[in-house]
Motif scaffolding. Structure first.
Motif, PDB file in Angstrom:
ATOM      1  N   LYS A   1      33.841  45.176  12.924  1.00  9.44           N
ATOM      2  CA  LYS A   1      33.543  45.301  14.354  1.00  9.44           C
ATOM      3  C   LYS A   1      33.982  46.664  14.881  1.00  9.44           C
ATOM      4  CE  LYS A   1      34.008  40.358  15.430  1.00  9.44           C
ATOM      5  NZ  LYS A   1      34.859  39.345  16.128  1.00  9.44           N
TER       6      LYS A   1
ATOM      7  N   VAL B   1      20.947  34.662  14.854  1.00 13.30           N
ATOM      8  CA  VAL B   1      20.973  35.592  15.983  1.00 13.30           C
ATOM      9  C   VAL B   1      19.690  36.411  15.984  1.00 13.30           C
ATOM     10  CG1 VAL B   1      22.120  37.623  16.944  1.00 13.30           C
ATOM     11  CG2 VAL B   1      23.492  35.742  16.044  1.00 13.30           C
TER      12      VAL B   1
ATOM     13  N   GLN C   1      33.835  39.623  20.527  1.00 13.94           N
ATOM     14  CA  GLN C   1      33.041  38.394  20.506  1.00 13.94           C
ATOM     15  C   GLN C   1      31.900  38.438  19.488  1.00 13.94           C
ATOM     16  OE1 GLN C   1      33.896  39.993  23.509  1.00 13.94           O
ATOM     17  NE2 GLN C   1      35.643  38.566  23.668  1.00 13.94           N
ATOM     18  N   ALA C   2      31.687  39.579  18.860  1.00 14.90           N
ATOM     19  CA  ALA C   2      30.573  39.717  17.918  1.00 14.90           C
ATOM     20  C   ALA C   2      30.759  38.788  16.722  1.00 14.90           C
ATOM     21  CB  ALA C   2      30.457  41.161  17.451  1.00 14.90           C
ATOM     22  N   THR C   3      29.680  38.156  16.295  1.00 16.99           N
ATOM     23  CA  THR C   3      29.708  37.251  15.147  1.00 16.99           C
ATOM     24  C   THR C   3      29.300  37.998  13.870  1.00 16.99           C
ATOM     25  OG1 THR C   3      27.396  36.600  15.416  1.00 16.99           O
ATOM     26  CG2 THR C   3      29.055  35.345  16.654  1.00 16.99           C
ATOM     27  N   GLU C   4      29.413  37.306  12.738  1.00  8.36           N
ATOM     28  CA  GLU C   4      29.005  37.910  11.467  1.00  8.36           C
ATOM     29  C   GLU C   4      27.546  38.340  11.493  1.00  8.36           C
ATOM     30  OE1 GLU C   4      32.637  35.563  10.111  1.00  8.36           O
ATOM     31  OE2 GLU C   4      31.028  35.309  11.572  1.00  8.36           O
TER      32      GLU C   4
ATOM     33  N   ILE D   1      35.993  40.988   9.102  1.00 12.09           N
ATOM     34  CA  ILE D   1      35.099  41.129  10.252  1.00 12.09           C
ATOM     35  C   ILE D   1      35.706  41.987  11.359  1.00 12.09           C
ATOM     36  CG2 ILE D   1      35.862  38.957  11.324  1.00 12.09           C
ATOM     37  CD1 ILE D   1      32.921  38.643  12.298  1.00 12.09           C
TER      38      ILE D   1
ATOM     39  N   HIS E   1      22.792  22.849  12.217  1.00 13.06           N
ATOM     40  CA  HIS E   1      24.254  22.779  12.129  1.00 13.06           C
ATOM     41  C   HIS E   1      24.726  21.405  11.639  1.00 13.06           C
ATOM     42  CE1 HIS E   1      25.061  26.690  13.926  1.00 13.06           C
ATOM     43  NE2 HIS E   1      24.154  26.425  14.855  1.00 13.06           N
TER      44      HIS E   1
ATOM     45  N   SER F   1      24.903  30.526  11.417  1.00 16.39           N
ATOM     46  CA  SER F   1      24.499  31.113  12.701  1.00 16.39           C
ATOM     47  C   SER F   1      23.152  31.791  12.554  1.00 16.39           C
ATOM     48  CB  SER F   1      25.542  32.121  13.195  1.00 16.39           C
ATOM     49  OG  SER F   1      25.688  33.196  12.281  1.00 16.39           O
TER      50      SER F   1
ATOM     51  N   THR G   1      31.751  33.273   6.042  1.00 13.46           N
ATOM     52  CA  THR G   1      32.669  34.050   6.879  1.00 13.46           C
ATOM     53  C   THR G   1      32.975  35.381   6.209  1.00 13.46           C
ATOM     54  OG1 THR G   1      34.577  32.967   5.843  1.00 13.46           O
ATOM     55  CG2 THR G   1      33.782  32.030   7.918  1.00 13.46           C
TER      56      THR G   1
END
Length: 253
Positions: free
Chosen positions: A90, A70, A98-101, A86, A58, A68, A82
């Protein structure tokens, strides 16, 4: 970010190796990991198996292109950038706020792998924004990577000295790792180790390698470009969970 996969898994395009002919070859996977950790001391390094790994830092991260990494259900996903849609994605995949890309990408991949309701190019085409991602399913050894159609996020790929596929957004690291056996990952394209490189913007057209030579006709580089004059027989479709990574068959009419 950095992703390194042995040749048998990565299955990189043969054209990536053309510039190395007659030149000094590049680093091994272990040497590449050491270089990455020296350049980016705050690295998160995920060892997958057989010397394959993903690394993310980062440091000097742009707020416009966050990074990120995961890991869910033995699926590793690194994402830079980004997604503008999104929230819609979702809801479509039934994920929490709260889910990220990266989580969205993993869920989209699992739907393709397990149910295959539509071709992979359609999934990537539905992603709106500036992004690049690398996803690896450790169970099926499926590699899936893509870059947005505008090339808003840097992504490069190349071949190391042992034939491994190297992917990174750091051009300096790529030169250290691959020498001149590297190229920019083409915008608007996706790569799967079972089906190869294709355009998700123009899925009916072949992506060709363009060789660049110097005045002495020595190959100094390779780039990839969609050939809008060559039409493929049909859109490649994905198969079942067992053969999704190797889906190359043409649909029956």
């Amino acid at each position: 970010m950095l992703a390194v996969f042995e040749k048998s898994i990565g299955k990189p395009p043969a054209e990536l190796n053309l510039p190395s002919t007659g030149s000094k070859k590049s680093k091994s996977r272990q040497e590449i990991a050491e270089i990455f950790q020296i350049l980016w001391p705050e690295t998160i390094l995920c060892n997958i198996s057989n010397g394959n790994f993903m690394g993310l830092s980062h440091e000097n991260e742009s707020p416009l292109h966050p990074r990120s990494l995961v890991v869910m259900d033995d699926i590793f996903c690194m994402f830079i950038g980004t997604l503008e849609n999104i929230c819609e994605l979702k809801r479509h995949y039934g994920l929490s706020r709260q889910a990220t890309e990266a989580m969205v990408l993993i869920e989209a991949y699992k739907v393709l792998r397990d149910r295959a309701p539509y071709p992979p190019d359609q999934v990537v085409k539905d992603l709106q924004g500036k992004f690049a991602f690398i996803l690896f399913d450790a169970k099926s050894h499926t590699l899936f990577a893509a870059r947005d159609c505008d090339g808003g996020v840097d992504l490069n790929w190349g071949i190391a000295g042992d034939g491994s596929l190297i992917c990174s957004n750091d051009s300096n690291l790529m030169k250290e790792a691959c020498g001149i056996s590297c190229a920019s990952f083409p915008p608007g394209c996706m790569f799967m180790n079972g089906t190869g490189l294709m355009s998700f913007v123009h899925p009916l057209h072949k992506v060709r390698a363009i060789v660049h030579e110097d005045d002495g006709r020595q190959i100094r580089g390779v780039s990839f470009q969609v050939d809008l004059y060559t039409r493929l027989p049909s859109i490649p479709r994905s198969g079942s969970a067992a053969n999704w990574a190797d889906a190359t068959a043409v649909e029956a009419e």
